[in-house]
Enzyme design. Structure first.
Site, short mmCIF file in Angstrom:
data_model
loop_
_atom_site.label_atom_id
_atom_site.label_comp_id
_atom_site.label_asym_id
_atom_site.label_seq_id
_atom_site.Cartn_x
_atom_site.Cartn_y
_atom_site.Cartn_z
CB SER A 25 -0.93 0.00 1.22
OG SER A 25 -0.18 -0.14 2.41
CG ASP A 26 1.67 3.43 -3.29
OD1 ASP A 26 0.76 4.19 -3.62
OD2 ASP A 26 2.17 2.60 -4.06
CE LYS A 224 6.14 2.11 -1.35
NZ LYS A 224 6.23 2.36 -2.81
CG ASP A 252 8.06 5.43 -3.34
OD1 ASP A 252 7.57 6.31 -4.07
OD2 ASP A 252 8.03 4.21 -3.62
CD GLU A 278 10.91 4.95 -5.57
OE1 GLU A 278 11.79 4.70 -4.72
OE2 GLU A 278 10.21 4.07 -6.09
CD GLU A 307 7.05 2.63 -8.84
OE1 GLU A 307 7.96 2.80 -8.00
OE2 GLU A 307 5.97 2.10 -8.56
CG ASP A 330 8.94 -1.79 -13.82
OD1 ASP A 330 8.54 -1.76 -12.65
OD2 ASP A 330 8.50 -2.59 -14.67
CG HIS A 357 9.83 -0.37 -9.40
ND1 HIS A 357 8.89 -1.07 -10.15
CD2 HIS A 357 9.27 -0.18 -8.18
CE1 HIS A 357 7.81 -1.26 -9.41
NE2 HIS A 357 8.00 -0.74 -8.23
CD GLU A 388 11.44 -1.08 -4.61
OE1 GLU A 388 11.33 -0.72 -5.80
OE2 GLU A 388 10.67 -0.70 -3.70
#
Lengths: 445, 445
Positions: A25-26, A224, A252, A278, A307, A330, A357, A388
């Site tokens: 979740s972000d 995040k 991020d 990010e 990404e 990505d 990413h 990552e």
């Protein structure tokens, strides 16, 4: 084996119900169900040779990518691997620039994600064929610079990188290649973790996960941010205390802010010394990222993005405008290895580090090949570079990533490492797999 | 009527076999079959009120857009028109930023085309409701600046245009609005024609079509270029001779060139005095277009682009970077009227003329509303402004565009003018419509 003809392409919609526990979740993706459009290329080879590829998605919308893969499949089925790789640049353009289908792109969004899934499978197939003979994973499909260059479509990027410049970079990096390869086999490629601090996690989860990660040898952590400033201050403060002043912290925002808002917000988090911010704003906003980069440079904070940067032309501009300080390639957003080769080589020319990413489903498995290639064959540097890592869903792969002491250990099996366990695929197929039928049943109760 | 609930959304894949006669052919789209994903919103109103919308495509790939419309439809069905327009900005964001589906965009490619089709239908529905009472077409859905502003999502563009600035532009343009409206009803909005010089046409076709167009009163002509320089020189020379020195010539490369190639090529066509070069390179390349603009300015040639510019953030950057001198909005590429309002207002702030892209199927019908709005309610200027016109496929619409003396005559019927004749839709549905079954039969013979 190169003569093998691709006789069939199947594509399936495979989803994992990660939203149930707030994994991933972000600030913009509050309930992702990590998913893939999963492609299998069948061939007429005696050895039952297959190619496996995928593109990553986050739930709803995967069926659209599946539809796009089917639309593109007519351009693939019937071709031999030899036909494809003897003019891989041409084949790339065939897929990305079909006179009718390019209208719904071009080279962006759904159709580009579908192109990635198919081409990832072609690269896997090629790597397996090479591996049958020499047992080498993707990063060494070919070590011939001219052959690699012939996979890249230079259309629209020659004002930033010519074919000759790209070739020169690869030839120059031949020096020391052998010892870098040995170093990687021994030590692995440095990784950072995003698993400790998803936005939906409580402070308690965060503390526990961070402490565990430190014990496992992790030194670089991503948090995040972007939903609520006071929350961000509390969480960043907590993590900085946990990891100490010498470990690395990145933040991020997943595109949450407008340009000026990004500058103001990140300035208020500067005291926690993040290495980068990010995705501070819209992934399409080259000039916006340039403004943010310029404003944050005096604070020692770089800008990272990529990404959701949909093709080489966007990366070209980010580099030309000094709009990023970390290039986050990505493995599925752009046109597979072909386009990522172009991006990695442009980053080398502009002297900006590549920090991929990953996470999701299969992104770690795929991108480790690309970053190993970058170190061994292009940049020859680990300075400010890391890949990552997220520790979810690897158990569904036949050759999952191996992390040792916070480093990616190079894969040993031939291929692009994204073959999934057939049982996992079937269980998670959407909507008919048993996992989804069970969720539907629960919903009804 | 605003209380009407949307009870159903249907979407159909409708294609016209235009490739058979090379209509619409250009340097990148050599065999387009003009198509639409055609949306109908049904409501529970007593008056059998419906909303009609579409997005334009060029053949293969339409089925992917259809799939995306279906995915988005769950966000629309069940809502009342009142719920939508009382927070249209929120509804726009609901569609464009769904926490899962945005991953396959965001706001670009297939998912953005699908969003346009749906929102075009919503605007049509709204206009019909207003029309029931006041008999007014879309351009006057509302003349309240604050209401219009409330339809725009300003996310990611506040560094170029704030809500207050947008409002100020609309309020200022109130002056003289009435007389401009009367002028439009009387004279219409100036148009240019692209019908004379598709790339696949012979010189003979070109001469004939051009002569006919001159006789009909056309004064502005667009020629497709970019496949072969000697061909381009011959064709431009021919057309310039036919139309004389005082009429306007524009050239269009449909993204064929790299940046430096574009500059060299267009320089060689400068003697024919084109007003603009359209889509010289990749539609994503803001900085490339800025370089081209800078190089061509001394030759008196502007850069035009926009038909594949996928959202307001891209247009924002084109304007910020002085990368275009003509803003070519498209009624289907971006998020419908909502996003085009933002783009039109940004163009006004940066003082760059809007000259819409049209043609295809239904694009003329739709975009005439937007350019009338621009003149009447925003720019108040016709200087260097004109709207593209192509005379294909209008016969399939219930309220086709009316062209008089090379001007668009404002539509009189309520709605967004993109309701198609049901018979046309059924005949051209792909692949089951009779037109396509007949082509399949011929292919078998």
């Amino acid at each position: 084996m190169l003569e093998s003809k691709i006789t069939q392409l199947t594509v399936r919609d495979v989803r994992f119900p990660t939203s149930l526990e707030q994994h991933g979740s972000d600030a913009m993706h509050t309930d992702p169900d990590y998913s893939v459009a999963y492609v299998v290329l069948e061939t007429d080879s005696d050895a039952a040779l297959k190619g496996y590829g995928l593109t990553f998605t986050v739930g709803r919308g995967t069926e659209i990518v599946v539809c796009a893969v089917k639309a593109l499949s007519t351009l693939v089925v019937g071709k031999t691997l030899k036909e494809i790789i003897s003019d891989f640049r041409g084949f790339y353009r065939l897929l990305s620039s079909d006179g009718q289908m390019r209208w719904v792109g071009p080279e962006k969004g759904v159709i580009q994600l579908a192109t990635a899934a198919i081409l990832n499978a072609v690269w896997d197939l090629w790597a397996r064929v090479e591996g049958k003979v020499r047992n080498k994973p993707l990063k060494t499909n070919t070590s011939d610079p001219a052959k690699l260059i012939s996979c890249i479509d230079f259309r629209y990027i020659t004002d930033a990188l010519t074919e000759q410049e790209a070739l020169d970079i690869l030839v120059k990096a031949k020096k020391g290649q052998k010892s870098r390869e040995e170093q990687m086999l021994k030590e692995g490629y440095p990784a950072y973790t995003t698993s400790c601090a998803w936005l939906g996690y409580t402070d308690q989860q965060l503390t526990q996960l961070c402490s565990e990660a430190l014990a496992q040898g992790w030194t670089k952590f991503k948090v995040k941010v972007g939903a609520d400033l006071q929350d961000d201050i509390r969480r960043c403060s907590l993590i900085r205390k946990l990891i100490g002043p010498n470990n690395t912290l990145m933040i991020d925002a997943n595109q949450r802010w407008d340009v000026n808002e990004a500058i103001t917000w990140v300035t208020k988090l500067a005291e926690f010394h993040p290495l980068w911010i990010e995705e501070p704003t819209c992934p399409d906003d080259v000039l916006g990222h340039a403004s943010i980069s310029k404003a944050l440079a005096p604070l020692g904070i770089g800008v990272a993005t990529g990404e959701q940067c949909h093709n080489r032309v966007m990366f070209k501009q980010f580099l030309q405008a000094s709009a990023l300080q970390f290039v986050q390639i990505d493995s599925c957003r752009v046109g597979s290895v072909n386009e990522n080769l172009a991006i990695i080589l442009m980053a080398a020319k502009f002297n900006v580090p590549v920090c991929p990413h990953a996470g999701g489903v299969g992104l770690c498995e795929l991108v480790q090949h690309l970053i190993l290639f970058d170190y061994v064959s292009v940049s020859a540097s680990l300075n400010n570079r890391m890949c990552e890592y997220v520790d979810h869903l690897h158990e569904h792969f036949k050759s999952p990533t191996i992390i040792r002491n916070a480093h990616y250990i190079p894969p040993k099996d031939s291929g692009y490492s994204c073959e999934m366990l057939e049982e996992s695929v079937q269980k998670h197929q959407y909507p008919q797999g048993e996992v989804w039928r069970a969720i539907e049943q629960q919903g009804k109760q």
